[in-house]
Design a protein around this motif. Structure first.
Motif, PDB file in Angstrom:
ATOM      1  N   GLU A 248      20.909  -6.306  80.754  1.00 30.88           N
ATOM      2  CA  GLU A 248      21.611  -6.022  79.621  1.00 30.88           C
ATOM      3  C   GLU A 248      21.960  -4.830  79.800  1.00 30.88           C
ATOM      4  N   CYS A 249      23.302  -4.368  80.015  1.00 38.54           N
ATOM      5  CA  CYS A 249      23.627  -2.881  80.265  1.00 38.54           C
ATOM      6  C   CYS A 249      24.719  -2.449  79.343  1.00 38.54           C
ATOM      7  N   THR A 250      24.887  -2.811  78.096  1.00 36.39           N
ATOM      8  CA  THR A 250      26.032  -2.650  77.345  1.00 36.39           C
ATOM      9  C   THR A 250      25.666  -2.565  75.929  1.00 36.39           C
ATOM     10  N   SER A 251      24.826  -2.786  75.718  1.00 29.74           N
ATOM     11  CA  SER A 251      24.314  -2.547  73.944  1.00 29.74           C
ATOM     12  C   SER A 251      25.349  -3.465  73.156  1.00 29.74           C
ATOM     13  N   VAL A 252      26.049  -4.594  73.540  1.00 25.34           N
ATOM     14  CA  VAL A 252      27.055  -5.204  72.855  1.00 25.34           C
ATOM     15  C   VAL A 252      26.397  -6.565  72.644  1.00 25.34           C
ATOM     16  N   GLN A 253      26.412  -7.135  71.518  1.00 21.91           N
ATOM     17  CA  GLN A 253      25.934  -8.607  71.214  1.00 21.91           C
ATOM     18  C   GLN A 253      26.215  -9.644  72.086  1.00 21.91           C
ATOM     19  N   ALA A 262      23.061 -17.985  80.177  1.00 21.46           N
ATOM     20  CA  ALA A 262      23.291 -18.011  81.608  1.00 21.46           C
ATOM     21  C   ALA A 262      21.897 -17.890  82.095  1.00 21.46           C
ATOM     22  N   ILE A 263      21.039 -17.543  81.718  1.00 19.73           N
ATOM     23  CA  ILE A 263      19.719 -17.529  82.481  1.00 19.73           C
ATOM     24  C   ILE A 263      18.833 -18.804  82.561  1.00 19.73           C
ATOM     25  N   LYS A 264      18.185 -18.961  83.536  1.00 23.70           N
ATOM     26  CA  LYS A 264      17.477 -20.282  83.887  1.00 23.70           C
ATOM     27  C   LYS A 264      16.325 -20.128  82.913  1.00 23.70           C
ATOM     28  N   PRO A 265      15.813 -21.643  82.904  1.00 26.47           N
ATOM     29  CA  PRO A 265      14.356 -21.629  82.175  1.00 26.47           C
ATOM     30  C   PRO A 265      13.332 -20.839  82.954  1.00 26.47           C
ATOM     31  N   THR A 266      12.482 -20.245  82.074  1.00 29.40           N
ATOM     32  CA  THR A 266      11.554 -19.028  82.764  1.00 29.40           C
ATOM     33  C   THR A 266      12.189 -18.000  83.208  1.00 29.40           C
ATOM     34  N   GLY A 267      13.281 -17.820  83.014  1.00 27.46           N
ATOM     35  CA  GLY A 267      14.094 -16.552  83.685  1.00 27.46           C
ATOM     36  C   GLY A 267      13.687 -15.257  83.077  1.00 27.46           C
ATOM     37  N   VAL A 268      14.056 -14.178  83.531  1.00 28.58           N
ATOM     38  CA  VAL A 268      13.746 -12.833  83.133  1.00 28.58           C
ATOM     39  C   VAL A 268      14.967 -12.099  82.530  1.00 28.58           C
ATOM     40  N   ILE A 269      15.029 -11.456  81.360  1.00 30.82           N
ATOM     41  CA  ILE A 269      16.228 -10.571  80.986  1.00 30.82           C
ATOM     42  C   ILE A 269      15.625  -9.607  80.685  1.00 30.82           C
ATOM     43  N   VAL A 270      16.088  -8.352  81.198  1.00 33.03           N
ATOM     44  CA  VAL A 270      15.682  -6.964  81.212  1.00 33.03           C
ATOM     45  C   VAL A 270      16.822  -6.175  80.237  1.00 33.03           C
ATOM     46  N   VAL A 271      16.417  -5.747  79.370  1.00 31.54           N
ATOM     47  CA  VAL A 271      17.375  -4.700  78.465  1.00 31.54           C
ATOM     48  C   VAL A 271      17.359  -3.299  78.795  1.00 31.54           C
ATOM     49  N   GLU A 272      18.283  -2.903  79.406  1.00 28.93           N
ATOM     50  CA  GLU A 272      18.312  -1.479  79.788  1.00 28.93           C
ATOM     51  C   GLU A 272      19.069  -0.386  79.053  1.00 28.93           C
ATOM     52  N   SER A 273      20.059  -1.182  78.183  1.00 32.18           N
ATOM     53  CA  SER A 273      21.006  -0.200  77.398  1.00 32.18           C
ATOM     54  C   SER A 273      20.112   0.392  75.985  1.00 32.18           C
TER      55      SER A 273
END
Length: 354
Positions: A248-253, A262-273
């Motif tokens: 996540e590179c936007t800081s937009v909801q 869009a992420i698969k089950p057990t996937g990883v989301i990294v928030v960079e913004s």
């Protein structure tokens, strides 16, 4: 010397200030280029955030607004202090712009100094900044870049952000990644991922930035979220599974919401913004898909490996530079462009070399 000084939200001034003094253990750098970072824009629009407000000095630097801005800098060494023997005048360098207590272990094996108490950044909480003609920095935070052109070298700092985010994600060769936002951090994260053998898709409404993602080859798939069902496209490309990792590179909801779908089950989301406002989270999606949501801040011992990627030709930084301006035009041609016309630019550099 001329410097850009942050006073308060919406108040940055170009002023004459004294040149810094080179002391034992430090390196004097004539700044060549300094990038305008999204964090700088947040300070201008929503701050003070990292900048200590006037009257409230930072506990390590002892400084408060006004402070000199700029933390994405490259330059040429003009002097070294007593005890510095492995860097010499004339060397081309970049700065890892940390303000960290002397008691914290910042050695080559440390993995947590960027999370230490009261951590902050040069160019935000004091200790000078890259939006000035000269800066003096402790030797620990200075990294030689050899023959990397100095304008490109100014992007080593944000590239290190992308590199650390990649490390935080545990992504591996062969994975499929979705990045929301093709601003500088999104594009540079994509460049790192591609160099590591990861297939990248990017969701970005700006035509110029989508084109940049495709022309540079950092993304294999680029979508306009305004007229495309990004979630459906990602699932089609992954056999219905979903992306392995998301950034996540936007800081937009809506961008964060897209990643959760869009992420698969057990996937990883990294928030960079850096978010200047609270976000909402559909906790049930996190629970039912067992999604791993991770934050990431800056970098930790990332600069040497990032510089190596560039030196080895695995990442080409030049295409991401879309403008160079004089310090005097910082607000009108720099900040105002990136705030009001950000679809027209990616990385704007302030040229202090002349």
């Amino acid at each position: 010397m001329k410097a850009a000084r942050y006073y308060d939200r919406g108040d940055i001034r170009i002023e004459d200030i004294p040149e810094p003094t080179v002391e034992p253990g430090t390196v004097g750098i004539s700044v060549a280029f300094c990038g305008i970072c999204g964090t700088d824009l947040h300070e201008y629009l929503d701050g003070p955030i990292f900048v200590p407000p006037h009257g409230h000095p930072h506990p390590i630097s002892g400084e408060a607004a006004p402070v000199t801005m700029g933390h994405e800098m490259s330059g040429v060494v003009y002097a070294v202090g007593e005890g510095v023997t492995d860097i010499a005048p004339g060397d081309h360098v970049v700065v890892e712009p940390y303000i960290i207590r002397d008691s914290v272990d910042t050695g080559p094996d440390s993995t947590t100094y960027h999370l230490s108490d009261d951590m902050n950044f040069i160019g935000l909480a004091g200790h000078g900044g890259g939006l000035a003609e000269k800066i003096v920095v402790a030797r620990r935070w200075v990294h030689p870049v050899g023959d990397i052109p100095l304008d490109e070298a100014a992007l080593i700092e944000p590239l290190s952000v992308g590199f650390h985010a990649f490390k935080r994600s545990d992504a591996k060769t062969g994975d499929f990644a979705l990045i929301t936002g093709a601003g500088p951090i999104g594009l540079l994260t994509a460049a790192v991922l591609k160099a590591e053998g990861i297939t990248v898709a990017i969701s970005e409404p700006s035509e110029l930035r989508r084109k940049k993602a495709l022309d540079t080859g950092v993304a294999a798939h680029v979508f306009n979220p305004i007229d495309t069902d990004v979630v459906a496209e990602v699932k089609a490309l992954t056999g219905g599974k979903g992306a392995d990792v998301g950034f996540e590179c936007t800081s937009v909801q809506p961008a964060l919401d897209t990643l959760f779908d869009a992420i698969k089950p057990t996937g990883v989301i990294v928030v960079e913004s850096i978010w200047g406002h609270p976000a909402s989270l559909e906790m049930q999606k996190l629970v039912l898909k067992e999604i791993d949501l991770r934050g990431t801040i800056a970098y930790v011992n990332s600069h040497p490996e990032t510089i190596k990627l560039v030196k080895e030709g695995k990442v080409d930084l030049r295409p991401f530079i879309t403008g160079k301006i004089a310090l005097e035009n910082l607000i009108d041609e720099g900040f105002e462009t990136l705030i009001k016309r950000n679809e027209t630019a990616v990385k704007i550099l302030v040229d202090l070399s002349k």
